[in-house]
Design a protein around this motif. Structure first.
Motif, short mmCIF file in Angstrom:
data_model
loop_
_atom_site.label_atom_id
_atom_site.label_comp_id
_atom_site.label_asym_id
_atom_site.label_seq_id
_atom_site.Cartn_x
_atom_site.Cartn_y
_atom_site.Cartn_z
N TYR A 52 74.86 25.02 -44.85
CA TYR A 52 74.21 25.09 -43.54
C TYR A 52 75.21 25.42 -42.44
O TYR A 52 74.91 26.20 -41.52
N HIS A 55 75.94 29.08 -42.41
CA HIS A 55 74.84 29.86 -41.83
C HIS A 55 74.80 29.72 -40.31
O HIS A 55 74.46 30.68 -39.60
N ARG A 60 73.13 33.13 -39.14
CA ARG A 60 71.92 33.14 -39.96
C ARG A 60 70.96 32.04 -39.55
O ARG A 60 69.77 32.07 -39.90
N VAL A 61 71.47 31.05 -38.85
CA VAL A 61 70.66 29.97 -38.28
C VAL A 61 70.88 29.94 -36.77
O VAL A 61 72.02 30.05 -36.30
N GLU A 83 63.89 29.92 -36.01
CA GLU A 83 65.01 30.39 -36.83
C GLU A 83 66.16 29.38 -36.90
O GLU A 83 67.30 29.74 -37.20
N HIS A 115 63.91 27.74 -42.43
CA HIS A 115 65.11 27.79 -43.28
C HIS A 115 64.88 26.82 -44.42
O HIS A 115 63.80 26.27 -44.58
N HIS A 116 65.89 26.56 -45.22
CA HIS A 116 65.81 25.62 -46.34
C HIS A 116 65.40 24.24 -45.83
O HIS A 116 65.99 23.72 -44.88
N PHE A 256 70.24 31.91 -49.87
CA PHE A 256 70.86 30.78 -49.19
C PHE A 256 72.32 30.60 -49.62
O PHE A 256 73.08 29.91 -48.94
N ARG A 263 68.39 36.11 -41.11
CA ARG A 263 67.77 34.81 -40.89
C ARG A 263 66.54 34.74 -41.80
O ARG A 263 65.65 35.59 -41.71
#
Length: 332
Positions: A52, A55, A60-61, A83, A115-116, A256, A263
């Motif tokens: 995380y 990202h 990406r996050v 996002e 996201h995850h 991931f 994203r």
């Protein structure tokens, strides 16, 4: 080294804050990851912090995201994760769905641009505490082929359910629609272990016991050796959490397991049912105990969620053992 749950949550939240998450996102995510670790679910616990954080750092996050309800109609509502990390959005969705189900009897809450989301059933703990039956679904970046196919299209697409009980722990059911959760391959690759045959295929569609080759290839759906049923269930979940709520399909989201990529903008969905709207809460609570009593007539039957709840309680009193290298990662 053993750490108290509060100490570990503070370490995880600090790591996420340094990576760019806002305070709400960092604290909510830290609670979820430490809860997973406390239950022995290491593939969804502390091992995700570096992922995380990566990202967040690469964009990406969206670390500045604040989840919000986009629209409502009757018992349906849509939450935008903006996002960011999924946990604040999932918590908002379930809380809003509880309120809607009290009024409407049933509620459907979708989460888009997400996201995850970690251990799906943990999001439903709030529903059980409110006396609601809850179902949860999620997709993820492509990891499994369609029935008869060879290239990954669907995520591992977990399904979860919670059934509250009277003066007892709820039944907590959580399963990936792949033969195993993909996080188990991540942990095996990190530890240099092989995986059993029947878990994954390599990028050429051949069976493999190499976890990295499996992560670069595809996961096998449950029962794939003899039946297309697992792939069909994955298709159902994929459509529930994408087409209905405007989220990305698994094949549109970057993995991931790499820092670079898009994203993901994947989806989650939660369905909550108030037993009072149907047979009534007392009838429901009576009937579920009849079934559990019958199940427990056979020696060796373990109620779903019982082991993880026992581990969680132990962790609350004794703390959680954290390896030195993991502790160094969190502090760094």
């Amino acid at each position: 080294m053993k750490l108290a749950i509060g100490q570990l949550q503070a370490l995880v939240a600090g790591a996420l804050l340094r990576a760019g998450a806002n305070a709400t996102m960092a604290e909510c995510t830290a609670r979820a990851l430490v809860l997973a670790e406390a239950q022995g679910l290491v593939s969804h616990g502390l091992s995700r912090v570096s992922q995380y954080s990566g990202h967040l750092r690469t964009g990406r996050v969206n670390g500045a995201a604040h989840a919000q309800v986009l629209r409502r109609k009757g018992g349906a509502l849509l939450v935008d994760a903006q996002e960011g990390l999924a946990f604040p959005a999932c918590e908002l969705a379930v809380r809003e769905a509880i309120a809607a189900a009290r009024e409407q009897g049933v509620a459907f809450a979708g989460v888009t641009n997400s996201h995850h989301c970690g251990v799906v059933v943990d999001h439903l703990r709030l529903a059980a505490a409110a006396g609601m039956v809850g179902l949860g679904f999620a997709n993820s970046p492509s990891a499994m082929p369609a029935a008869g196919g060879r290239h990954p299209i669907f995520g591992t697409n977990p399904v979860a359910a919670v059934f509250p009980r009277r003066n007892a722990d709820p039944l907590m059911i959580d399963l990936s629609l792949s033969e195993v959760a993909r996080g188990k391959l991540m942990v095996a690759a990190r530890e240099g272990r092989s995986i059993p045959a029947g878990w994954a295929l390599d990028k050429d569609g051949q069976p493999t016991t190499d976890p990295q080759a499996g992560m670069d290839g595809s996961m096998l759906p449950i029962g794939a050796v003899s039946s297309p049923k697992g792939a069909m269930l994955a298709l159902v979940v994929e459509l529930l959490v994408t087409a209905l709520i405007g989220a990305n399909f698994g094949f549109e989201a970057s993995s991931f397991f790499v820092d670079e990529g898009n994203r993901p903008r994947i989806g989650q969905a939660f369905i909550l049912v108030d037993p009072d709207a149907l047979a009534g809460a007392d009838s429901y609570l009576d009937r579920i105990e009849v079934l559990i009593t019958e199940m427990l007539r056979d020696e060796g039957v373990r109620l779903p969620g019982a082991r993880r709840e026992a581990l969680r309680r132990l962790a609350e009193t004794d703390g959680i053992e954290v390896a030195d290298n993991m502790l160094a990662t969190l502090r760094g």
